[in-house]
Design an enzyme around this catalytic site. Sequence first.
Site, short mmCIF file in Angstrom:
data_model
loop_
_atom_site.label_atom_id
_atom_site.label_comp_id
_atom_site.label_asym_id
_atom_site.label_seq_id
_atom_site.Cartn_x
_atom_site.Cartn_y
_atom_site.Cartn_z
N ASN A 237 60.54 -16.02 106.94
CA ASN A 237 59.39 -15.61 106.12
C ASN A 237 58.07 -15.72 106.89
O ASN A 237 57.00 -15.55 106.32
CB ASN A 237 59.31 -16.43 104.82
CG ASN A 237 59.03 -17.91 105.07
OD1 ASN A 237 58.90 -18.35 106.21
ND2 ASN A 237 58.92 -18.68 103.99
N HIS B 197 56.89 -18.46 108.48
CA HIS B 197 56.24 -19.77 108.52
C HIS B 197 56.33 -20.39 109.91
O HIS B 197 57.23 -20.07 110.69
CB HIS B 197 56.78 -20.72 107.45
CG HIS B 197 58.15 -21.27 107.69
ND1 HIS B 197 58.96 -21.72 106.66
CD2 HIS B 197 58.88 -21.46 108.81
CE1 HIS B 197 60.09 -22.16 107.16
NE2 HIS B 197 60.08 -22.01 108.46
N GLU C 267 53.81 -22.31 104.92
CA GLU C 267 54.48 -21.18 104.28
C GLU C 267 53.47 -20.06 104.01
O GLU C 267 52.27 -20.31 103.83
CB GLU C 267 55.08 -21.63 102.94
CG GLU C 267 56.11 -22.76 103.04
CD GLU C 267 57.51 -22.25 103.39
OE1 GLU C 267 57.63 -21.36 104.24
OE2 GLU C 267 58.47 -22.78 102.81
#
Length: 243
Positions: free
Chosen positions: A136, A138, A143
Amino acid sequence: MIVQRFDHEDALAAALASRLVDAIVRNPRLVLGLPTGRTPLPLYRALRALTARALVDWSGVRTFNLDEFAGLGGDDPGSYRAFMQDALFDHIPLDPANIEMLDGRAPDLAAECLRYEAAIAAAGGIDIQILGIGANGHIGFNEPAGELHAHTHVATLQRATLEANAMLFGGDPDRVPKCAMSMGMGTILSARQIVMIALGEEKSDCVAGMVNDLISTRLPASFLQVHPHATVMLDHAAASKLI
Ligand code: PGA
């Protein structure tokens, strides 16, 4: 950003292990930032092999890990501390006093985050920060979000991250702690050098976004674009969507 592609993860790991050992020779008091996850495992194997073959003087080297699960002590098999002992620390002659990790069992997590920032500063800052990247986007546990944290902080993990860490908890994402402590974006970007490793097709989209798209808090790794000394080391699959 310098992007390097390798035919195989072992060739990548060997190149990075040699770079780190050279850096230790030049600066015996090197401060290293280290990641956990599947990605650095070939690097840790290569460092163990180089240490077994050659004289690597680890005695003055200090390490700071990126992150740790909240609520887990170092003796918990799911902790990143346990992961690091198993993958690297138990196999190389690092002075245990020179190994710094966030303490997931600290009674006051906010105070623990402040302690960690102060410890990094007291060590003179991080010379080389090794990073993986989440599918994702990160880095550490920073995040994707509307806003990112500058300093070490308590983070809430996204579902994709819980799933990516399930291997440490019997394959069950629901057993992964929902919170962790992580170096912040500023902590990471303050390292003098950054080396990101990405392996496999599942990282190809976020790698392409990180290198080719505009910087975005929705893709925290994209901030590496503004770092003056960042290297991205990729296998062919992870590099496959780069323009
Ligand atoms: P992985 O995790 O190495 O297990 O893919 C990387 C990360 O989440 O930073």
